[in-house]
Design a protein around this motif. Structure first.
Motif, PDB file in Angstrom:
ATOM      1  N   ASP A 198       0.832  -1.223   0.000  1.00 44.84           N
ATOM      2  CA  ASP A 198       0.000   0.000   0.000  1.00 44.84           C
ATOM      3  C   ASP A 198       0.855   1.257   0.000  1.00 44.84           C
ATOM      4  OD1 ASP A 198       1.049  -0.171   2.508  1.00 44.84           O
ATOM      5  OD2 ASP A 198      -0.861  -0.111   3.591  1.00 44.84           O
ATOM      6  N   HIS A 199       2.101   1.123  -0.398  1.00 45.78           N
ATOM      7  CA  HIS A 199       2.995   2.288  -0.444  1.00 45.78           C
ATOM      8  C   HIS A 199       2.506   3.282  -1.498  1.00 45.78           C
ATOM      9  CE1 HIS A 199       6.632   4.700  -0.938  1.00 45.78           C
ATOM     10  NE2 HIS A 199       7.075   4.171   0.195  1.00 45.78           N
ATOM     11  N   PRO A 200       2.601   4.575  -1.243  1.00 45.62           N
ATOM     12  CA  PRO A 200       2.142   5.587  -2.209  1.00 45.62           C
ATOM     13  C   PRO A 200       2.793   5.459  -3.596  1.00 45.62           C
ATOM     14  CG  PRO A 200       2.554   6.608  -0.083  1.00 45.62           C
ATOM     15  CD  PRO A 200       3.051   5.190   0.029  1.00 45.62           C
ATOM     16  N   ILE A 201       3.990   4.866  -3.638  1.00 45.89           N
ATOM     17  CA  ILE A 201       4.670   4.751  -4.924  1.00 45.89           C
ATOM     18  C   ILE A 201       3.886   3.880  -5.905  1.00 45.89           C
ATOM     19  CG2 ILE A 201       6.063   2.677  -4.432  1.00 45.89           C
ATOM     20  CD1 ILE A 201       8.410   4.054  -5.782  1.00 45.89           C
ATOM     21  N   ASN A 202       2.989   3.031  -5.374  1.00 45.20           N
ATOM     22  CA  ASN A 202       2.234   2.115  -6.224  1.00 45.20           C
ATOM     23  C   ASN A 202       0.939   2.717  -6.773  1.00 45.20           C
ATOM     24  OD1 ASN A 202       4.117   0.073  -5.856  1.00 45.20           O
ATOM     25  ND2 ASN A 202       3.036  -0.803  -4.090  1.00 45.20           N
ATOM     26  N   LYS A 203       0.642   3.972  -6.391  1.00 40.94           N
ATOM     27  CA  LYS A 203      -0.622   4.572  -6.834  1.00 40.94           C
ATOM     28  C   LYS A 203      -0.706   4.725  -8.353  1.00 40.94           C
ATOM     29  CE  LYS A 203      -1.729   7.091  -2.589  1.00 40.94           C
ATOM     30  NZ  LYS A 203      -1.984   8.423  -1.971  1.00 40.94           N
ATOM     31  N   GLU A 204       0.442   4.912  -9.018  1.00 42.92           N
ATOM     32  CA  GLU A 204       0.425   5.138 -10.471  1.00 42.92           C
ATOM     33  C   GLU A 204       0.577   3.850 -11.282  1.00 42.92           C
ATOM     34  OE1 GLU A 204       3.369   7.997 -11.474  1.00 42.92           O
ATOM     35  OE2 GLU A 204       2.136   9.702 -10.846  1.00 42.92           O
ATOM     36  N   VAL A 205       0.724   2.705 -10.609  1.00 47.09           N
ATOM     37  CA  VAL A 205       0.958   1.452 -11.330  1.00 47.09           C
ATOM     38  C   VAL A 205      -0.182   1.137 -12.291  1.00 47.09           C
ATOM     39  CG1 VAL A 205       1.225  -1.045 -11.112  1.00 47.09           C
ATOM     40  CG2 VAL A 205       2.457   0.487  -9.563  1.00 47.09           C
ATOM     41  N   ASP A 206      -1.423   1.269 -11.815  1.00 50.59           N
ATOM     42  CA  ASP A 206      -2.581   0.972 -12.676  1.00 50.59           C
ATOM     43  C   ASP A 206      -2.597   1.873 -13.903  1.00 50.59           C
ATOM     44  OD1 ASP A 206      -3.537  -1.105 -11.154  1.00 50.59           O
ATOM     45  OD2 ASP A 206      -4.889   0.157  -9.968  1.00 50.59           O
ATOM     46  N   LEU A 207      -2.343   3.177 -13.698  1.00 55.94           N
ATOM     47  CA  LEU A 207      -2.355   4.125 -14.815  1.00 55.94           C
ATOM     48  C   LEU A 207      -1.264   3.791 -15.834  1.00 55.94           C
ATOM     49  CD1 LEU A 207      -3.237   6.690 -16.253  1.00 55.94           C
ATOM     50  CD2 LEU A 207      -1.702   7.978 -14.721  1.00 55.94           C
ATOM     51  N   LEU A 208      -0.049   3.531 -15.356  1.00 55.70           N
ATOM     52  CA  LEU A 208       1.073   3.220 -16.258  1.00 55.70           C
ATOM     53  C   LEU A 208       0.824   1.921 -17.008  1.00 55.70           C
ATOM     54  CD1 LEU A 208       4.026   4.201 -13.880  1.00 55.70           C
ATOM     55  CD2 LEU A 208       3.171   5.497 -15.845  1.00 55.70           C
ATOM     56  N   THR A 209       0.238   0.936 -16.318  1.00 52.90           N
ATOM     57  CA  THR A 209      -0.063  -0.338 -16.973  1.00 52.90           C
ATOM     58  C   THR A 209      -1.115  -0.155 -18.049  1.00 52.90           C
ATOM     59  OG1 THR A 209       0.473  -1.578 -14.958  1.00 52.90           O
ATOM     60  CG2 THR A 209      -0.846  -2.705 -16.628  1.00 52.90           C
ATOM     61  N   GLN A 210      -2.156   0.642 -17.757  1.00 53.95           N
ATOM     62  CA  GLN A 210      -3.202   0.875 -18.748  1.00 53.95           C
ATOM     63  C   GLN A 210      -2.652   1.612 -19.962  1.00 53.95           C
ATOM     64  OE1 GLN A 210      -6.296  -0.322 -18.919  1.00 53.95           O
ATOM     65  NE2 GLN A 210      -5.666  -1.496 -17.098  1.00 53.95           N
ATOM     66  N   LEU A 211      -1.729   2.532 -19.751  1.00 51.12           N
ATOM     67  CA  LEU A 211      -1.118   3.237 -20.878  1.00 51.12           C
ATOM     68  C   LEU A 211      -0.317   2.263 -21.751  1.00 51.12           C
ATOM     69  CD1 LEU A 211       0.047   6.530 -19.106  1.00 51.12           C
ATOM     70  CD2 LEU A 211      -1.785   6.299 -20.812  1.00 51.12           C
ATOM     71  N   SER A 212       0.378   1.312 -21.126  1.00 50.29           N
ATOM     72  CA  SER A 212       1.095   0.289 -21.895  1.00 50.29           C
ATOM     73  C   SER A 212       0.116  -0.560 -22.696  1.00 50.29           C
ATOM     74  CB  SER A 212       1.919  -0.607 -20.954  1.00 50.29           C
ATOM     75  OG  SER A 212       2.979   0.111 -20.367  1.00 50.29           O
ATOM     76  N   ILE A 213      -1.006  -0.928 -22.053  1.00 53.14           N
ATOM     77  CA  ILE A 213      -2.023  -1.733 -22.744  1.00 53.14           C
ATOM     78  C   ILE A 213      -2.638  -0.958 -23.906  1.00 53.14           C
ATOM     79  CG2 ILE A 213      -4.297  -2.813 -22.451  1.00 53.14           C
ATOM     80  CD1 ILE A 213      -3.409  -3.540 -19.588  1.00 53.14           C
ATOM     81  N   MET A 214      -2.653   0.357 -23.802  1.00 49.38           N
ATOM     82  CA  MET A 214      -3.153   1.199 -24.900  1.00 49.38           C
ATOM     83  C   MET A 214      -2.120   1.353 -26.012  1.00 49.38           C
ATOM     84  SD  MET A 214      -5.011   4.128 -22.560  1.00 49.38           S
ATOM     85  CE  MET A 214      -5.230   5.244 -23.955  1.00 49.38           C
ATOM     86  N   GLY A 215      -0.923   0.777 -25.810  1.00 50.13           N
ATOM     87  CA  GLY A 215       0.097   0.825 -26.843  1.00 50.13           C
ATOM     88  C   GLY A 215       1.095   1.948 -26.686  1.00 50.13           C
TER      89      GLY A 215
END
Length: 265
Positions: A198-215
């Motif tokens: 639950d570290h704050p550094i993980n808050k952007e993981v979902d966003l970055l992963t979705q951007l990768s999935i978007m190509g």
């Protein structure tokens, strides 16, 4: 065809040899080295002295059948291509020969038209041999490359390679994940969020992963995850989207490096 190609013709009829020479003295086979023998036994003896790319023969070659000839030639590092001349009505024999290693066959006609087809059949058989060899070489190179890659993955101490689908579920984990996070590859086949703290550094993981999935490739980023023993590790992650032939993203591949000690320092 050129003079690098050596052809051996098994022919016990002098008229047949003369017809061949007349038919090809100005054709494509004129550029090849062509030798003649009368029997299969003589052919095997000559094959010990010279390397032939092609052997052209009747079905019966003295006391040695074509099948015996083909079997005897298989011991050579690169056996020559064997093309058989059959009589009309011998289709069953031709099919049997093809099943047992003969490359191709021609049907002998009274007018001698089959002689004009010899260069075409020779070229076709040589091309097929070359394509098969290229395919075999490519397969061997791929297997060796996969072995090297597997050895590399198994010996990584602080890095593991992975891929996950567009839902975020891991579909491949290199064996080195055991060294880094204590999990076996089979255990790790879950959604990536399973291992996030639950570290704050993980808050952007979902966003970055979705951007990768978007190509959209992303710069390397850090995540904090749980080791199998409950300790916390910091990883530096680098990911790229994987596209299918239609340009659609079908997966994300990545490399994760354990930077826990570096982060503490």
């Amino acid at each position: 065809m050129n003079n690098d190609i050596r052809i051996l013709i098994i022919e016990d009829d002098p008229d047949g040899i003369e017809r061949f020479n007349k038919s090809h003295e100005k054709g494509e086979c004129a550029e090849c080295i062509v030798d003649f023998v009368s029997t299969g036994e003589e052919a095997l003896d000559l094959c010990k002295k010279h390397v032939y790319q092609v052997i052209i023969t009747d079905y019966l070659t003295g006391s040695l059948s074509t099948l015996d000839l083909v079997d005897s030639l298989k011991i050579q590092p690169e056996p020559p291509i064997v093309i058989v001349i059959t009589d009309q009505g011998d289709d069953e024999i031709a099919v049997q020969l093809l099943k047992n290693g003969v490359s191709d066959y021609l049907v002998k006609d009274r007018e001698g038209m089959y002689l004009k087809l010899i260069p075409r059949v020779v070229k076709k058989s040589l091309n097929e041999r070359n394509l098969l060899k290229q395919h075999e070489d490519a397969c061997r190179a791929l297997i060796e490359s996969q072995k090297r890659y597997q050895r590399l993955e198994e010996n990584l101490l602080d890095i593991f390679v992975y891929s996950h689908d567009t839902d975020g579920v891991f579909t491949y984990i290199s064996p080195s994940v055991k060294q880094v996070l204590g999990y076996s590859p089979e255990e790790f086949m879950r959604h990536y969020s399973t291992y996030l703290t639950d570290h704050p550094i993980n808050k952007e993981v979902d966003l970055l992963t979705q951007l990768s999935i978007m190509g959209k490739p992303q710069k390397p980023y850090e995540v904090e995850v749980f080791h199998r023993n409950g300790t916390i590790h910091r990883l530096l992650v680098s990911e790229i989207p994987v596209f299918d032939d239609l340009g659609k993203v079908v997966a994300v591949e990545g490399i994760a490096k354990d930077i826990t000690d570096l982060h503490k320092t």
